[in-house]
Scaffold this motif. Structure first.
Motif, mmCIF file in Angstrom:
data_model
loop_
_atom_site.group_PDB
_atom_site.id
_atom_site.type_symbol
_atom_site.label_atom_id
_atom_site.label_comp_id
_atom_site.label_asym_id
_atom_site.label_seq_id
_atom_site.Cartn_x
_atom_site.Cartn_y
_atom_site.Cartn_z
ATOM 1 N N ASP A 158 0.825 -1.214 0.000
ATOM 2 C CA ASP A 158 0.000 0.000 0.000
ATOM 3 C C ASP A 158 0.857 1.261 0.000
ATOM 4 O O ASP A 158 0.367 2.354 -0.287
ATOM 5 N N LYS A 159 2.149 1.113 0.309
ATOM 6 C CA LYS A 159 3.050 2.261 0.331
ATOM 7 C C LYS A 159 3.665 2.545 -1.051
ATOM 8 O O LYS A 159 4.445 3.478 -1.207
ATOM 9 N N ARG A 165 4.071 -0.696 -8.157
ATOM 10 C CA ARG A 165 3.501 -2.040 -7.998
ATOM 11 C C ARG A 165 3.597 -2.842 -9.289
ATOM 12 O O ARG A 165 3.886 -4.035 -9.279
ATOM 13 N N SER A 179 -1.121 -6.374 1.199
ATOM 14 C CA SER A 179 -1.255 -5.197 2.063
ATOM 15 C C SER A 179 -2.159 -5.548 3.227
ATOM 16 O O SER A 179 -3.341 -5.847 3.040
ATOM 17 N N LYS A 182 -4.850 -2.705 3.565
ATOM 18 C CA LYS A 182 -5.977 -2.740 2.627
ATOM 19 C C LYS A 182 -6.602 -4.126 2.510
ATOM 20 O O LYS A 182 -7.529 -4.322 1.716
ATOM 21 N N SER A 184 -5.519 -6.808 1.084
ATOM 22 C CA SER A 184 -5.418 -7.360 -0.259
ATOM 23 C C SER A 184 -4.291 -8.384 -0.322
ATOM 24 O O SER A 184 -3.282 -8.254 0.361
ATOM 25 N N SER A 212 -7.856 -4.417 -6.215
ATOM 26 C CA SER A 212 -7.192 -3.788 -5.067
ATOM 27 C C SER A 212 -5.680 -3.905 -5.177
ATOM 28 O O SER A 212 -4.934 -3.062 -4.701
#
Length: 216
Positions: A158-159, A165, A179, A182, A184, A212
């Motif tokens: 998520d960062k 990604r 993550s 999130k 995911s 996601s």
């Protein structure tokens, strides 16, 4: 197709080495990674148990091998699996003597524990080419058995932005991006565990997780 889920997860015991570990009577999934990669958060997220694995405020402080017995429910079938949380590696502030014993015990456990079926190597998505992670992957490849599997899982995705990604997935095509924030990537990890240990055929991937994973 239903989603695999963990319906039971319990801490059983801690051990210092293979000598005082649990009997090798259940297939095991070993989680390994650097001290600050988020192993405890990942274990807690995968099992839906907030405090199953205790994270330490000081990286490298958790120096024992921790065993958790879990049970999956999937398509009305029950699948028991043992999760093993190994001490984080690569933290310099552990005393030299302890580090030598720690490494010797871990090497013996990793190389000779017959019940290990899957190594899940957690890597920080922000530092995908860390040498210590590359070294660990090369080390495990030297002795991994035909009945064992090695899986790279990137945490803290998520960062990253969408471009980062996408680059990560190109460079590590067989890996899973995860993550905990999130939620995911978790279902893919569950499916890989069931497929590796029980041969549960998984031709389909959860379509819910793909957006996601790609989200910006």
């Amino acid at each position: 197709m239903s989603s695999p889920r963990i319906v039971e997860a319990d801490f059983i015991k801690s051990a210092q080495s293979i000598a005082d570990s649990l009997p090798e009577d259940m297939s095991e999934v070993v989680f390994l990674g650097r001290s600050n990669v988020g192993k405890s958060s990942t274990l807690n997220s995968l099992t839906n148990r907030k405090n199953l694995a205790k994270s330490s405020a000081t990286p490298g402080k958790t120096q024992l091998i921790n065993f958790f017995e879990t049970r999956y429910l999937y398509n009305e079938e029950s699948y028991p699996v043992r999760f093993v949380d190994l001490p984080g590696f690569g933290y310099a502030k552990v005393s030299k003597t302890l580090k030598e014993v720690w490494q010797r015990n871990l090497v013996e456990f990793i190389e000779h524990r017959v019940s290990i079926r899957l190594f899940i190597h957690l890597r920080d998505a922000r530092h995908p080419h860390a040498k210590i992670d590359d070294d660990v992957e090369a080390y495990i490849s030297e002795f991994i058995r035909p009945d064992q599997r090695y899986l790279t899982v990137f945490t803290k995705t998520d960062k990253l932005n969408q471009k980062e990604r996408a680059k990560l997935k190109r460079e590590f095509p067989g890996s899973i991006t995860l993550s905990n924030l999130k939620k995911s990537g978790h279902e893919r990890v569950h499916r890989e565990i069931l497929q590796t240990i029980f041969g549960v055929d998984e031709e389909e991937r959860s379509q819910e997780e793909l957006p996601s994973d790609r989200a910006g």
